[in-house]
Design a protein around this motif. Structure first.
Motif, PDB file in Angstrom:
ATOM      1  N   LYS A  57       0.833  -1.207   0.000  1.00 18.74           N
ATOM      2  CA  LYS A  57       0.000   0.000   0.000  1.00 18.74           C
ATOM      3  C   LYS A  57       0.869   1.258   0.000  1.00 18.74           C
ATOM      4  O   LYS A  57       1.928   1.316   0.609  1.00 18.74           O
ATOM      5  CB  LYS A  57      -0.928   0.017   1.213  1.00 18.74           C
ATOM      6  N   GLY A  58       0.403   2.262  -0.744  1.00 21.11           N
ATOM      7  CA  GLY A  58       1.104   3.534  -0.790  1.00 21.11           C
ATOM      8  C   GLY A  58       2.224   3.609  -1.800  1.00 21.11           C
ATOM      9  O   GLY A  58       2.785   4.679  -2.038  1.00 21.11           O
ATOM     10  N   ILE A  59       2.581   2.485  -2.422  1.00 16.53           N
ATOM     11  CA  ILE A  59       3.642   2.448  -3.432  1.00 16.53           C
ATOM     12  C   ILE A  59       3.005   2.334  -4.809  1.00 16.53           C
ATOM     13  O   ILE A  59       2.071   1.556  -5.014  1.00 16.53           O
ATOM     14  CB  ILE A  59       4.603   1.267  -3.183  1.00 16.53           C
ATOM     15  N   THR A  60       3.517   3.113  -5.761  1.00 15.93           N
ATOM     16  CA  THR A  60       2.969   3.099  -7.119  1.00 15.93           C
ATOM     17  C   THR A  60       3.657   2.025  -7.959  1.00 15.93           C
ATOM     18  O   THR A  60       4.885   1.954  -8.006  1.00 15.93           O
ATOM     19  CB  THR A  60       3.122   4.468  -7.787  1.00 15.93           C
ATOM     20  N   TYR A  61       2.855   1.200  -8.620  1.00 11.42           N
ATOM     21  CA  TYR A  61       3.353   0.119  -9.471  1.00 11.42           C
ATOM     22  C   TYR A  61       2.873   0.334 -10.905  1.00 11.42           C
ATOM     23  O   TYR A  61       1.711   0.686 -11.128  1.00 11.42           O
ATOM     24  CB  TYR A  61       2.836  -1.244  -8.986  1.00 11.42           C
ATOM     25  N   HIS A  62       3.762   0.102 -11.844  1.00  6.61           N
ATOM     26  CA  HIS A  62       3.393   0.039 -13.257  1.00  6.61           C
ATOM     27  C   HIS A  62       3.362  -1.445 -13.620  1.00  6.61           C
ATOM     28  O   HIS A  62       4.302  -2.192 -13.312  1.00  6.61           O
ATOM     29  CB  HIS A  62       4.421   0.782 -14.120  1.00  6.61           C
ATOM     30  N   ARG A  63       2.316  -1.891 -14.270  1.00  5.25           N
ATOM     31  CA  ARG A  63       2.168  -3.314 -14.527  1.00  5.25           C
ATOM     32  C   ARG A  63       1.481  -3.551 -15.871  1.00  5.25           C
ATOM     33  O   ARG A  63       0.678  -2.730 -16.325  1.00  5.25           O
ATOM     34  CB  ARG A  63       1.372  -3.973 -13.397  1.00  5.25           C
ATOM     35  N   ARG A  64       1.796  -4.706 -16.473  1.00  2.00           N
ATOM     36  CA  ARG A  64       1.269  -5.009 -17.801  1.00  2.00           C
ATOM     37  C   ARG A  64       1.184  -6.522 -17.970  1.00  2.00           C
ATOM     38  O   ARG A  64       2.135  -7.247 -17.660  1.00  2.00           O
ATOM     39  CB  ARG A  64       2.191  -4.410 -18.872  1.00  2.00           C
ATOM     40  N   ILE A  65       0.034  -7.000 -18.466  1.00  2.00           N
ATOM     41  CA  ILE A  65      -0.134  -8.425 -18.733  1.00  2.00           C
ATOM     42  C   ILE A  65       0.688  -8.810 -19.969  1.00  2.00           C
ATOM     43  O   ILE A  65       0.593  -8.167 -21.018  1.00  2.00           O
ATOM     44  CB  ILE A  65      -1.623  -8.762 -18.972  1.00  2.00           C
ATOM     45  N   VAL A  66       1.498  -9.858 -19.843  1.00  2.00           N
ATOM     46  CA  VAL A  66       2.289 -10.369 -20.965  1.00  2.00           C
ATOM     47  C   VAL A  66       1.517 -11.459 -21.690  1.00  2.00           C
ATOM     48  O   VAL A  66       1.468 -11.494 -22.926  1.00  2.00           O
ATOM     49  CB  VAL A  66       3.639 -10.909 -20.465  1.00  2.00           C
ATOM     50  N   ALA A  67       0.911 -12.369 -20.932  1.00  2.00           N
ATOM     51  CA  ALA A  67       0.072 -13.446 -21.484  1.00  2.00           C
ATOM     52  C   ALA A  67      -1.150 -13.566 -20.588  1.00  2.00           C
ATOM     53  O   ALA A  67      -1.074 -13.291 -19.388  1.00  2.00           O
ATOM     54  CB  ALA A  67       0.851 -14.756 -21.523  1.00  2.00           C
TER      55      ALA A  67
END
Length: 229
Positions: A57-67
Motif C-alpha cells: 500500500k502507498g507504493i505506485t506500481y506500473h504493470r502489464r499483462i504479458v500473457a
C-alpha cells in the motif's frame, strides 16, 4: 496485530484495469497461469506461474499483462511487513500449487464459512514464505560475525523469552544499532527472524514427533498454546 484477510478471489486477466496502481491495502497476487510485468521503481520484473507480487500500500506500481493470466488475489492488512514490496518467490512451488487448488475448492463449496478456510490457507502461504525466507537469511547472516553470534544465541534459546536489548548489549551495540545491523545482514528485523525460526522449528516438531500442541508451543517459545495455534 495479526494479519487480517479482507478479500480472496480468483481472477482471469487479459489486461489490468489500472496499469498504474497505488493500493490502499496490501495485496498479494499469486499467478497460476500466464505472466505479467511490474515495476515499483526498481526496474521491471516478470512474474510467472507459482510466483507472486506483493503490491504494498502507498507504493505506485506500473504493470502489464504479458500473457492471459489466472491469479489469486489476497487483499489484507498487517502491522508488519509480510512479503516485502515486490516479487515473491517460493522454494516449494508444489506446496503453493496445492494451496491454490484448495482455494479453488473453497470457492466451490456452498458452506457459509468457506472464507474461514481461505484465511487458513492464506496463513499457510504466509508461514511457508516466512520459513523459506528464514532459511535463506540464516545462510547470509554468517557473513557478519556479530549477527552470526547473535543467531547462534537465538537458536539455542528459542524456547525462552529472548530479550533483544540484552542481546544487543552483549555485543556492545545499542538496540537501534543492533536492529539496523541485523536487518542489513538478514533482510528482516530480529523480531520477525525469531518468529520465522520458531515457526520452522514448530513445523519440524509437528511433522516428526508425537508431541502435543501444548508441548510444541512451549518448546518453541510461544507464549501460550492459543497464540501458537
Amino acid at each position: 496485530m495479526e494479519p487480517i484477510l479482507l478479500v480472496c478471489k480468483s481472477l482471469h486477466l487479459e489486461a489490468f484495469a489500472n496499469e498504474v496502481f497505488t493500493g490502499e491495502d496490501d495485496i498479494l497476487a499469486i499467478v497460476e497461469q500466464g505472466s505479467f510485468v511490474f515495476d515499483n521503481g526498481s526496474g521491471p520484473q516478470q512474474v510467472g506461474p507459482l510466483e507472486g507480487v506483493n503490491f504494498k500500500k502507498g507504493i505506485t506500481y506500473h504493470r502489464r499483462i504479458v500473457a492471459p493470466t489466472d491469479l489469486y488475489l489476497f487483499r489484507y492488512r498487517a502491522s508488519s511487513d509480510l512479503f516485502g514490496t515486490g516479487k515473491v518467490s517460493f522454494c516449494d512451488r508444489e506446496r503453493i500449487r496445492s494451496t491454490l487448488e484448495m482455494l479453488h475448492l473453497c470457492d466451490r463449496t456452498v458452506q457459509l464459512d468457506a472464507f474461514s478456510g481461505k484465511r487458513f490457507l492464506f496463513a499457510d502461504i504466509m508461514n511457508q514464505y516466512r520459513i523459506e525466507t528464514a532459511t535463506q537469511m540464516e545462510k547470509s547472516a554468517h557473513e557478519d560475525p556479530i549477527i552470526s553470534s547473535a543467531i547462534t544465541y537465538i537458536n539455542s534459546h528459542l524456547h525462552e523469552k529472548i530479550n533483544l536489548a540484552e542481546l544487543a548489549d552483549a555485543h556492545y551495540l545499542s538496540y537501534i544499532q543492533f536492529s539496523r545491523r541485523f536487518k542489513n545482514s538478514t533482510g528482516t528485523t530480529p523480531q520477525n527472524y525469531i518468529a520465522c525460526l520458531r515457526l520452522k522449528k514448530a513445523q519440524l516438531l509437528l511433522t516428526e514427533t508425537n508431541l502435543s500442541v501444548t508441548q510444541i508451543a512451549r518448546n518453541c517459545g510461544f507464549g501460550s498454546e492459543y497464540y501458537f495455534c
